[in-house]
Write an enzyme that holds these catalytic residues in place. Structure first.
Site, PDB file in Angstrom:
ATOM      1  N   ALA A 206      -1.042   1.742   2.643  1.00 50.87           N
ATOM      2  CA  ALA A 206      -2.444   1.708   3.081  1.00 50.87           C
ATOM      3  C   ALA A 206      -3.234   0.724   2.243  1.00 50.87           C
ATOM      4  O   ALA A 206      -2.756   0.187   1.248  1.00 50.87           O
ATOM      5  CB  ALA A 206      -3.048   3.102   2.960  1.00 50.87           C
ATOM      6  N   LYS A 207      -4.454   0.541   2.647  1.00 49.33           N
ATOM      7  CA  LYS A 207      -5.347  -0.413   1.984  1.00 49.33           C
ATOM      8  C   LYS A 207      -5.439  -0.166   0.472  1.00 49.33           C
ATOM      9  O   LYS A 207      -5.504  -1.102  -0.317  1.00 49.33           O
ATOM     10  CB  LYS A 207      -6.733  -0.309   2.640  1.00 49.33           C
ATOM     11  CG  LYS A 207      -7.758  -1.285   2.127  1.00 49.33           C
ATOM     12  CD  LYS A 207      -7.413  -2.726   2.505  1.00 49.33           C
ATOM     13  CE  LYS A 207      -8.167  -3.688   1.610  1.00 49.33           C
ATOM     14  NZ  LYS A 207      -7.540  -4.993   1.526  1.00 49.33           N
TER      15      LYS A 207
END
Ligand code: GLU
Length: 435
Positions: A206-207
């Site tokens: 994820a980010k």
């Protein structure tokens, strides 16, 4: 004719997991001389803004994943979805659920056939699900909106998709989708579900783990062909030991057979390495352009710029490295890495040794890689110190950095005068009592 499609739901960012799905669809279609299509699943009106759609299109264009037909917009196919629901109602495969007094209208549910379902996933192998684990599900909501499963299947039928290649997260949906194809009397496509991309802890990437969207990589100076290369290897391998492949080479080698079923771990260092390899293949003029863009002063002396590019070639892994790693070549006002100064220049005797090295280097004639290295080694022997005691302080003095290209090659590019001045200035600046 093989037809694949990428079917993103635009959200404003394109996650690397999604674009890898696009890539595998594209590679598979190209390898099989089939067609690659794009369907924008923009039925979520809140998130699927025109800007979000534009982001998807821009990411695909940047990567060269060109569809063979104009994109299909799912939001414009509502009538077809509702017609299919009607057909299912009429054939007895669907029924209305009366909401009664709520007055909200009637949802339409699909009736699961009540038997075990199975299919052979092209990546995961044979999969099955017992009848008792599959319940009827909504295909049209009570507000009249078609649900994802219905829209997705009706559109894939409409687009004559033969191979559905998508993320692992849709594996469970596939049992429902197959029942829909059968109820709609349509041929069931082949399915391939791609492994998840995970972080070092094995959790979905994820980010917060780092760059996760195509736009991040673009703005950080990665090359589209390198990102494609890396993403292709994230879950697939060409079956030999090649790791640096052009898009054409990927197309020639790609096969779903060698897509792995287990999760693929994202490795930024490997991406950087691959990017560096692709950068090196680019013509000198492209490198010059990027140096000029990153460092305006780089324009002044073309021969010097070329010498810098040559010496930095295997150090620059992405365009955004240029100002950080090569800025010192073009300015006398380069920043010093504080930790490195602390560790290497603030040691007892470090500046005195650097001063002695300066005097020895001043005598080098010619000022070449061989003579500068021999000079440094001779001083090391004469003083009975370690090579590192000279090498690191010298590197920091002339570049401000604790890392960089080969020290002696770098000295030669800078030239004797600059090197001596930089050592003098460094000794002055960090002399005790000066700071
Ligand atoms: N819009 C769905 C997604 O982005 C598409 C799934 C599919 O490829 O069928 O997850």
């Amino acid at each position: 004719m093989i037809r694949t499609r990428f079917a993103p739901s635009p959200t404003g960012n394109v996650h690397i997991g999604n674009i890898r799905a696009a890539l595998y669809n594209w590679l598979f279609a190209r390898h099989q001389q089939g067609q690659f299509l794009l369907r924008i699943e923009d039925t979520d009106r809140e998130r699927s803004t025109p800007e979000a759609v534009q982001t998807v299109l821009a990411a695909m264009e940047w990567l060269g994943l060109t569809p063979d037909e104009p994109p299909v917009y799912q939001s414009q196919r509502r009538t077809a979805h509702l017609t299919a629901a009607q057909q299912l109602l009429e054939s007895g495969h669907a029924y209305k659920q009366d909401k009664g007094a709520t007055g909200k209208g009637e949802a339409i549910l699909f009736r699961m056939p009540g038997q075990e379902s199975q299919f052979t996933d092209l990546v995961k192998g044979p999969l099955r699900k017992a009848a008792k684990d599959m319940t009827d599900f909504v295909i049209v909501r009570s507000d009249g909106a078609p649900v994802f499963h219905l829209a997705n299947v009706v559109d894939d039928i409409h687009m004559n998709v033969t191979h559905v290649i998508r993320g692992d997260d849709h594996t469970e949906n596939t049992f429902r989708h197959i029942a829909l194809y059968q109820a709609l009397d349509a041929p069931v496509p082949a399915f391939a579900h791609l492994p998840m991309i995970v972080n070092a802890q094995g959790k979905p990437y994820a980010k917060r783990d780092g760059d996760a969207f195509v736009g991040d990589f673009r703005s950080n100076g990665y090359l589209p062909e390198a990102l494609l290369n890396y993403l292709a290897l994230l879950g697939w391998s060409p079956g030999d030991d090649r790791e640096v492949l052009t898009p054409d080479e990927l197309v020639a080698a790609f096969d779903l057979d060698r897509v792995q079923a287990s999760a693929a771990q994202f490795d930024l260092r490997k991406l950087e390495w691959i990017n560096g390899e692709h950068l090196r293949k680019l013509p000198r003029t492209t490198h010059r352009e990027h140096y000029r863009r990153a460092i305006p002063q780089a324009d002044r002396d073309p021969a010097y710029l070329d010498a810098v590019i040559a010496v930095m070639e295997d150090r620059i892994k992405k365009w955004s490295d240029i100002p950080i790693m090569a800025g010192f070549f073009f300015s006398e006002d380069y920043p010093y890495d504080e930790k490195a100064v602390q560790k290497r220049l603030h040691r007892t005797g470090a500046l005195e040794l650097l001063g002695a090295l300066r005097e020895a280097l001043a005598q080098c004639d010619p000022f070449s890689e061989e003579t500068t290295e021999a000079t440094l080694r001779a001083l090391v022997t004469a003083r009975g110190v370690k090579p590192a005691d000279c090498i690191h302080p010298l590197r920091i003095a002339v570049s401000g950095l604790p890392f960089g290209p080969s020290l002696f090659a770098m000295l030669v590019v800078l030239g004797r005068d600059r090197v001596l001045q930089r050592i003098d200035r460094t000794c002055n600046r960090f002399a005790p009592g000066k700071e």
